[in-house]
Motif scaffolding. Structure first.
Motif, mmCIF file in Angstrom:
data_model
loop_
_atom_site.group_PDB
_atom_site.id
_atom_site.type_symbol
_atom_site.label_atom_id
_atom_site.label_comp_id
_atom_site.label_asym_id
_atom_site.label_seq_id
_atom_site.Cartn_x
_atom_site.Cartn_y
_atom_site.Cartn_z
ATOM 1 N N GLU A 27 4.431 2.015 9.228
ATOM 2 C CA GLU A 27 3.695 1.731 7.883
ATOM 3 C C GLU A 27 2.995 0.389 7.823
ATOM 4 O O GLU A 27 3.595 -0.532 7.896
ATOM 5 N N LEU A 28 1.761 0.531 7.470
ATOM 6 C CA LEU A 28 0.991 -0.866 7.346
ATOM 7 C C LEU A 28 0.846 -1.101 5.779
ATOM 8 O O LEU A 28 0.335 -0.205 5.155
ATOM 9 N N ASN A 29 1.305 -2.520 5.424
ATOM 10 C CA ASN A 29 1.091 -2.771 4.262
ATOM 11 C C ASN A 29 -0.040 -4.025 4.372
ATOM 12 O O ASN A 29 0.422 -5.064 4.902
ATOM 13 N N TYR A 30 -1.382 -3.657 4.297
ATOM 14 C CA TYR A 30 -2.482 -4.702 4.263
ATOM 15 C C TYR A 30 -2.940 -4.927 2.830
ATOM 16 O O TYR A 30 -3.216 -4.433 2.069
ATOM 17 N N GLY A 41 17.562 4.876 -2.077
ATOM 18 C CA GLY A 41 16.083 4.599 -1.910
ATOM 19 C C GLY A 41 15.977 3.589 -1.216
ATOM 20 O O GLY A 41 15.149 3.148 -0.143
ATOM 21 N N PHE A 42 16.912 2.513 -1.238
ATOM 22 C CA PHE A 42 16.996 1.265 -0.606
ATOM 23 C C PHE A 42 17.153 1.426 0.938
ATOM 24 O O PHE A 42 15.793 0.725 1.770
ATOM 25 N N LEU A 81 0.935 -1.316 -0.078
ATOM 26 C CA LEU A 81 -0.088 -0.061 0.054
ATOM 27 C C LEU A 81 0.752 1.086 0.037
ATOM 28 O O LEU A 81 0.305 2.226 -0.279
ATOM 29 N N ASN A 82 2.150 1.086 0.319
ATOM 30 C CA ASN A 82 2.958 2.017 0.688
ATOM 31 C C ASN A 82 4.150 2.128 -0.401
ATOM 32 O O ASN A 82 4.409 1.322 -1.430
ATOM 33 N N ALA A 88 13.728 3.061 2.474
ATOM 34 C CA ALA A 88 12.783 2.697 2.526
ATOM 35 C C ALA A 88 12.930 1.519 3.806
ATOM 36 O O ALA A 88 11.844 1.193 4.340
ATOM 37 N N ALA A 89 14.191 1.033 3.864
ATOM 38 C CA ALA A 89 14.200 0.016 5.042
ATOM 39 C C ALA A 89 14.170 0.622 6.342
ATOM 40 O O ALA A 89 13.918 -0.194 7.275
ATOM 41 N N THR A 128 3.538 -6.030 7.374
ATOM 42 C CA THR A 128 2.909 -6.714 6.503
ATOM 43 C C THR A 128 1.732 -7.612 7.063
ATOM 44 O O THR A 128 2.164 -8.535 7.766
ATOM 45 N N GLU A 141 -3.112 4.596 7.132
ATOM 46 C CA GLU A 141 -2.726 5.863 6.737
ATOM 47 C C GLU A 141 -2.675 7.112 7.789
ATOM 48 O O GLU A 141 -1.768 7.900 8.160
ATOM 49 N N GLN A 186 7.861 -1.524 8.650
ATOM 50 C CA GLN A 186 6.932 -2.011 7.895
ATOM 51 C C GLN A 186 6.349 -3.331 8.410
ATOM 52 O O GLN A 186 6.802 -4.067 8.665
ATOM 53 N N ASP A 230 12.242 -1.529 -1.668
ATOM 54 C CA ASP A 230 13.057 -2.251 -1.138
ATOM 55 C C ASP A 230 12.607 -3.860 -1.703
ATOM 56 O O ASP A 230 11.723 -3.947 -1.337
#
Lengths: 298, 343
Positions: B50-53, B14-15, A240-241, B18-19, B25, B41, B23, A245
């Protein structure tokens, strides 16, 4: 068919008199018209479907296209999100997948065309590669899932890249082999006759002669994997974000479209159409480039 | 060469960038996906998590957390206690929602039609086949019902929504319980299948005389005509936040093992009869305790701050007592290798 016009027992051959020759001509003409009509009808049906798909996509997708689609990542419904992370994720996975798969496919194709034309191993490799070519892409996703996702405790962008690479390989193998086989053997003999070793013959002469065809194959493979959803569901999962990576789940356009298209929210559905439009025209552009490259070679 | 070095440097930057973000998941149930995204959000803005669902379905959520490929799994149907045990998972509720009945009957307004559970069960078993069936007419005096066939629509894909709806039909109808049963996908005696809430909604919208079941948010956002249902107290109730909360307050949360509370067909004058909680699954034996700690931190934030967002999106927040109980479960049952609680 002509046998019936010649009388019983006769062997089919040139008509003996004017009458039978005319009858034969008419029947051939009739068959020709029927086949032609069927072909034109089939083409029209195909074109109608293609045109209506493109039209629907334009109709529903263009309204959703805005600058925000390219500058913001996916957001919850009602937050004016875009598709930036999905577009970038798709680009990364497609390019890396092609970058991993192309050299392998190229080498296997070269092996088949130049070293193993009629050997048992060559035939076996060719057969396996053709089976892989038509394997459902969801199976490839599951394969990479058991290989890379389960043992390493998580979905990742690199797993998505590898799944796409596995799809790229057999496509490149087939086109590379076909293109190399089109090169006349006299050319090869001439190079060898000049005293060049085989590897020099392949890299300096055969590749150069088949360059356009091989490039077309690679572009077609990229076009194919750019729209793949199934292998990514099990490997890069989606995100979602914003994330580039490769060890974390990664967003992609097809997966985002798959999830948004069926949602209850107007803005998500709109974004799904915009994404579908982007991917279709991206793939269309690659196909057109492939055509131009091929024509440039002739 | 210089270009390549620069590109590599940018890529690495960037790597690393982001790390650095925490995060989380998660994957699973489709039904709560919009509210999880919205919570994600808001939590990101407030705490940097940061949630990645990813909505891959309840069954998928159970499988993926069992395989430990995600930080948490999500499921609309509570997981089987034996499976929870063998997969070493802890289950807790996150939010509640309701299933509502949608119809396509021109001339009949939303929430004008009244039906009850046994009638629904008979419709979905092909025993009531016409909209002007005496039983429906009897319950709806004053509403003109057409002599039209009823076209039941169901979810063709495995779905937590189907599980909840089938639970309701089984609770009110003995034949349903014994002949059809309760699962995320059942062998429907009659009707037509459609994929996803959107598929059911579209099929109902395109078929005159159709009836279907969808999640409330779906019906509300797409302005689909719903019906009133008769609850256990014998009252007709319309689907609304109040009727869902009324049902939630009747649930026996304290007596429910693994928080697998039953919110179907409960007592109370105002209770909507088809309500359910949706669940989160986390590993009890994490390889990386920090990942579970992050999940708990996120849901702790949600319990504290997430209710207004949930209400706004047509979900029903958990009662305060339940949240307190879940927090103490976290403290007592999820411990790091040093024996200290993860939350």
């Amino acid at each position: 068919m002509s046998a019936t016009t010649m009388g019983s027992g006769a062997i089919p051959g040139p008509a003996k008199d004017e009458k039978t020759s005319l009858a034969l001509g008419r029947s051939r003409h009739r068959a020709n018209v029927i086949v032609k009509t069927l072909c034109v009808a089939a083409t029209l049906i195909g074109l109608v479907f293609l045109a209506s798909i493109l039209f629907t996509l334009l109709w529903r997708g263009i309204g959703g296209l805005s600058l925000a689609v390219f500058t913001t990542s996916t957001l919850p419904p009602g937050s004016n999100g875009g598709l930036l992370n999905a577009i970038v994720g798709s680009l990364i996975q497609t390019v890396l997948g092609a970058a991993i798969g192309t050299p392998i496919g190229l080498m296997v194709g070269t092996y088949l065309a130049e070293y193993a034309q009629n050997s048992t191993l060559g035939n076996a490799v060719r057969f396996v590669s053709d089976v892989l070519l038509s394997a459902p892409s969801i199976l490839i996703g599951l394969f990479v899932y058991t290989l890379l996702v389960e043992p390493f405790d998580g979905f990742s962008g690199i797993a998505g890249c590898l799944a796409l690479a596995v799809i790229v390989i057999p496509i490149v193998v087939r086109t590379t082999e076909d293109m190399l086989r089109l090169i006349p053997n006299t050319l090869r003999e001439a190079v060898i006759g000049l005293g060049a070793p085989k590897w020099k013959m392949i890299t300096l002469v055969c590749y150069r002669a088949a360059r356009e065809g091989i490039a077309t194959g690679v572009l077609l493979a990229i076009a194919r994997v750019a729209g793949e959803t199934a292998p990514l569901l099990f490997t890069s999962l989606g995100n979602l974000n914003w994330s580039v990576d490769l060890t974390k789940p990664m967003a992609s356009l097809p997966v985002t479209i798959y999830q948004y298209a069926g949602s209850a929210f107007e803005d998500w559905v709109q974004l799904a159409w915009a994404g579908a439009l982007l991917i279709t025209f991206g793939v269309l552009a690659i196909n057109i480039i492939a055509r131009v490259v091929l024509r440039g070679g002739k | 060469m210089k270009f390549a070095t620069t590109a590599l440097a940018i890529g690495l930057a960037g790597f690393i960038g982001a790390a650095q973000a925490q995060q989380i998941t998660g994957a699973g149930a489709t039904f709560p996906a919009p509210v999880y995204a919205k919570w994600g959000e808001a939590a990101k803005a407030a705490s940097g998590m940061e949630l990645n669902y990813q909505a891959i379905g309840s069954g998928g959520g159970q499988n993926q957390i069992t395989n430990r490929t995600v930080d948490f799994g999500a499921s609309d149907a509570p997981m089987d206690p034996a499976k929870l045990e063998s997969a070493k998972l802890l289950q807790f509720p996150s939010v509640m929602g309701a299933v509502v009945i949608i119809v396509n009957l021109p001339g009949v307004a939303s929430n004008q039609l009244k039906i009850d559970g046994p009638m629904l069960a008979e419709i979905y078993q092909g025993k009531i086949t016409k909209w002007n069936d005496p039983k429906i007419v009897e319950m709806n005096r004053g509403v003109t019902l057409p002599n039209r066939a009823i076209a039941p629509v169901y979810r063709a894909d495995g779905s937590g929504t189907t599980f909840v709806y089938a639970s309701y039909l089984a609770a009110v109808d003995e034949t349903w319980k014994t002949k059809v049963g309760v699962a995320t996908s059942v062998k429907w005696p009659t009707g037509a299948g459609a994929k996803g809430n959107d598929g059911v909604a579209a099929t109902v919208q395109n078929t005159q005389g159709a009836i279907g079941y969808v999640e409330y948010a779906y019906a509300k956002l797409n302005k689909l005509p719903t019906v009133q249902l008769r609850n256990k107290a014998g009252q007709f109730v319309s689907p609304s936040a109040e009727s869902f909360s009324a049902a939630a307050s009747q649930g026996d949360w304290a007596g429910a093992k693994n928080y697998a509370v039953n919110l179907i067909d409960l007592a109370g004058e105002k209770s909507w009869p088809i309500v359910s909680a949706t669940f989160i699954l986390v590993p009890r034996d994490p390889k990386e305790p920090q990942r579970v700690a992050n999940v708990l931190k996120f849901f702790d934030w949600v319990y504290q701050n997430g209710d207004p967002i949930a209400v706004n999106m047509e979900y029903t927040p958990l009662p305060a007592g339940v949240k307190a109980a879940v927090r103490s479960t976290w403290r007592n049952e999820l411990k790091g290798p040093d024996g200290k609680p993860l939350s």
